[in-house]
Design a protein around this motif. Sequence first.
Motif, PDB file in Angstrom:
ATOM      1  N   GLY A 197       9.065 -24.325   4.143  1.00  0.00           N
ATOM      2  CA  GLY A 197       8.900 -25.656   3.583  1.00  0.00           C
ATOM      3  C   GLY A 197       7.613 -25.829   2.797  1.00  0.00           C
ATOM      4  N   TRP A 198       6.560 -25.125   3.177  1.00  0.00           N
ATOM      5  CA  TRP A 198       5.293 -25.228   2.468  1.00  0.00           C
ATOM      6  C   TRP A 198       5.392 -24.642   1.061  1.00  0.00           C
ATOM      7  CZ3 TRP A 198       0.835 -27.731   3.088  1.00  0.00           C
ATOM      8  CH2 TRP A 198      -0.274 -27.301   2.367  1.00  0.00           C
ATOM      9  N   LEU A 199       6.116 -23.512   0.929  1.00  0.00           N
ATOM     10  CA  LEU A 199       6.262 -22.845  -0.362  1.00  0.00           C
ATOM     11  C   LEU A 199       7.520 -23.263  -1.102  1.00  0.00           C
ATOM     12  CD1 LEU A 199       5.130 -19.290   0.776  1.00  0.00           C
ATOM     13  CD2 LEU A 199       3.771 -20.968  -0.477  1.00  0.00           C
ATOM     14  N   GLY A 200       8.465 -23.910  -0.406  1.00  0.00           N
ATOM     15  CA  GLY A 200       9.645 -24.470  -1.050  1.00  0.00           C
ATOM     16  C   GLY A 200      10.671 -23.455  -1.497  1.00  0.00           C
ATOM     17  N   ALA A 201      10.829 -22.354  -0.780  1.00  0.00           N
ATOM     18  CA  ALA A 201      11.821 -21.335  -1.126  1.00  0.00           C
ATOM     19  C   ALA A 201      12.066 -20.461   0.103  1.00  0.00           C
ATOM     20  CB  ALA A 201      11.345 -20.491  -2.308  1.00  0.00           C
ATOM     21  N   THR A 202      13.008 -19.522  -0.026  1.00  0.00           N
ATOM     22  CA  THR A 202      13.310 -18.611   1.080  1.00  0.00           C
ATOM     23  C   THR A 202      12.444 -17.361   0.957  1.00  0.00           C
ATOM     24  OG1 THR A 202      15.188 -17.800  -0.218  1.00  0.00           O
ATOM     25  CG2 THR A 202      15.661 -19.389   1.528  1.00  0.00           C
ATOM     26  N   PHE A 203      11.860 -16.963   2.094  1.00  0.00           N
ATOM     27  CA  PHE A 203      10.929 -15.828   2.135  1.00  0.00           C
ATOM     28  C   PHE A 203      11.218 -14.962   3.344  1.00  0.00           C
ATOM     29  CE2 PHE A 203       8.697 -18.849  -0.457  1.00  0.00           C
ATOM     30  CZ  PHE A 203       7.888 -18.103  -1.305  1.00  0.00           C
ATOM     31  N   CYS A 204      10.692 -13.741   3.312  1.00  0.00           N
ATOM     32  CA  CYS A 204      10.541 -12.937   4.522  1.00  0.00           C
ATOM     33  C   CYS A 204       9.035 -12.740   4.722  1.00  0.00           C
ATOM     34  CB  CYS A 204      11.285 -11.600   4.434  1.00  0.00           C
ATOM     35  SG  CYS A 204      10.574 -10.403   3.299  1.00  0.00           S
ATOM     36  N   SER A 205       8.595 -12.779   5.971  1.00  0.00           N
ATOM     37  CA  SER A 205       7.173 -12.722   6.284  1.00  0.00           C
ATOM     38  C   SER A 205       6.828 -11.409   6.970  1.00  0.00           C
ATOM     39  CB  SER A 205       6.775 -13.891   7.186  1.00  0.00           C
ATOM     40  OG  SER A 205       7.017 -15.124   6.539  1.00  0.00           O
ATOM     41  N   SER A 206       5.639 -10.912   6.692  1.00  0.00           N
ATOM     42  CA  SER A 206       5.153  -9.677   7.305  1.00  0.00           C
ATOM     43  C   SER A 206       3.704  -9.866   7.726  1.00  0.00           C
ATOM     44  CB  SER A 206       5.257  -8.497   6.332  1.00  0.00           C
ATOM     45  OG  SER A 206       6.590  -8.302   5.907  1.00  0.00           O
ATOM     46  N   LEU A 207       3.268  -9.041   8.672  1.00  0.00           N
ATOM     47  CA  LEU A 207       1.895  -9.096   9.174  1.00  0.00           C
ATOM     48  C   LEU A 207       1.277  -7.711   9.091  1.00  0.00           C
ATOM     49  CD1 LEU A 207      -0.068 -11.170  10.604  1.00  0.00           C
ATOM     50  CD2 LEU A 207       0.601 -10.063  12.725  1.00  0.00           C
ATOM     51  N   PHE A 208       0.043  -7.641   8.573  1.00  0.00           N
ATOM     52  CA  PHE A 208      -0.659  -6.378   8.406  1.00  0.00           C
ATOM     53  C   PHE A 208      -2.018  -6.444   9.090  1.00  0.00           C
ATOM     54  CE2 PHE A 208       2.277  -6.484   4.908  1.00  0.00           C
ATOM     55  CZ  PHE A 208       2.637  -5.173   4.667  1.00  0.00           C
ATOM     56  N   ILE A 209      -2.443  -5.319   9.649  1.00  0.00           N
ATOM     57  CA  ILE A 209      -3.835  -5.123  10.041  1.00  0.00           C
ATOM     58  C   ILE A 209      -4.357  -3.953   9.212  1.00  0.00           C
ATOM     59  CG2 ILE A 209      -5.444  -4.498  11.873  1.00  0.00           C
ATOM     60  CD1 ILE A 209      -3.648  -5.829  13.877  1.00  0.00           C
ATOM     61  N   TRP A 210      -5.313  -4.252   8.326  1.00  0.00           N
ATOM     62  CA  TRP A 210      -5.893  -3.235   7.449  1.00  0.00           C
ATOM     63  C   TRP A 210      -7.183  -2.710   8.047  1.00  0.00           C
ATOM     64  CZ3 TRP A 210      -3.445  -1.778   2.920  1.00  0.00           C
ATOM     65  CH2 TRP A 210      -2.399  -2.601   2.482  1.00  0.00           C
ATOM     66  N   GLN A 211      -7.375  -1.407   7.972  1.00  0.00           N
ATOM     67  CA  GLN A 211      -8.634  -0.811   8.397  1.00  0.00           C
ATOM     68  C   GLN A 211      -9.640  -0.865   7.245  1.00  0.00           C
ATOM     69  OE1 GLN A 211      -8.150   3.056  10.364  1.00  0.00           O
ATOM     70  NE2 GLN A 211      -5.942   2.699  10.407  1.00  0.00           N
ATOM     71  N   ALA A 212     -10.906  -0.684   7.566  1.00  0.00           N
ATOM     72  CA  ALA A 212     -11.950  -0.714   6.540  1.00  0.00           C
ATOM     73  C   ALA A 212     -11.882   0.487   5.603  1.00  0.00           C
ATOM     74  CB  ALA A 212     -13.327  -0.782   7.193  1.00  0.00           C
ATOM     75  N   ASN A 213     -11.066   1.490   5.931  1.00  0.00           N
ATOM     76  CA  ASN A 213     -10.903   2.645   5.045  1.00  0.00           C
ATOM     77  C   ASN A 213      -9.659   2.536   4.167  1.00  0.00           C
ATOM     78  OD1 ASN A 213      -8.892   3.068   6.896  1.00  0.00           O
ATOM     79  ND2 ASN A 213      -9.684   5.000   7.681  1.00  0.00           N
TER      80      ASN A 213
END
Length: 375
Positions: free
Chosen positions: A216-232
Amino acid sequence: MLYKLHDMRKPVRIALVSAAVLLLAEEELKNPIVKPRLSAAVLGPRFSSPWTRFWRTGMDSDFIYTMGLDRATFKVLLRDFKHFYDNYEIATLKKLKPSKFTHHGNRALDAAGALALVLHWLNSKAEDKYLCFIFAVTEGTFAKYKRFGLFFLHKTLKRREDAQVRWPTHEQQQELAELVSGREPALKGVWGFIDGLNLRIYNPPGMLEQNACYNGWLGATFCSSLFIWQANGLIAYYCGNCPGSWHDGAIAHEGAYQRLNEGCRGSMCVASDSAFSKPRGCPHIMRVDKEGDEEAVPHDERWMHSQMQAALVSCRQAVEWGMGTFQKSFKRLTFKLTNMPKKRALILALCVRLQQFRTRNVGLNQIRTVFDHLD
């Protein structure tokens, strides 16, 4: 009498509408609408196609610009890809049968061409019809080789150690934290960065699935993902293809918080924005304050706290670099993705593994460059 006439009108209308539909269908069968497609005649011979010339004369910069890998790394990946491509028939994804042919003279593309086709498709915004000119294949042939090429490439990368997403050991976390503190001395123990990514998808056919994917915030259909990035620049954790209506914090409850609590010791932590839970929910997250959080900090500690928050905001720019690198490298993700969850999961997992493979072998990664990580 009027009541009976009214009852008779309804079946007459239905009969007239049905007759009109049948006439239209018959007319379409007589004069079918043919979608224009590329003919094989305009594509020219494959031995002189743009891809053939590219394969013979392309330099490292050309390979990186179009496929994200230099020539030597492409050949390393090709050796493993060729094992699947040459020893299995392109018949079905469910059941691969050992091939009866040894030379595959009946195939439109060899292993190098099929691998390049998939990498070109993932790394560009070009429509399929323009890629058909590069590889001198028709659109039907292109669709077939793209489908099976994606599948074979995913199986190839699943076997390679340098394409895996691995959680860093405690010793590695300490080394990464030193890289971060070298850039931002106010941050101690921060070795990575956590954030979510929303990607547009086509509207799912089912009402329940469409409702779950609608943001609802972006007003369209999405798929969501979560990442943890390392400093390298490597990915330490990935949870993808979740419904677009899920908040970053909700996705983190699917395993990220547990992984942080189990995989971090002492003061080791990752930086996050205010979307995630407070430290008491997961003590290994250093979070940017929400509005009003500073009031809970004692007055004699506020200056030091504000310095740490400023360093945290500055350092979190790294996760934006990571997400930017991920989407700019795989430009296909900037288009709407398929509404079929399994196919979408395959594409996302393939991009994650390719990101790991490229960072370890080619080394082009903005996070890695900024924090000056050297193997």
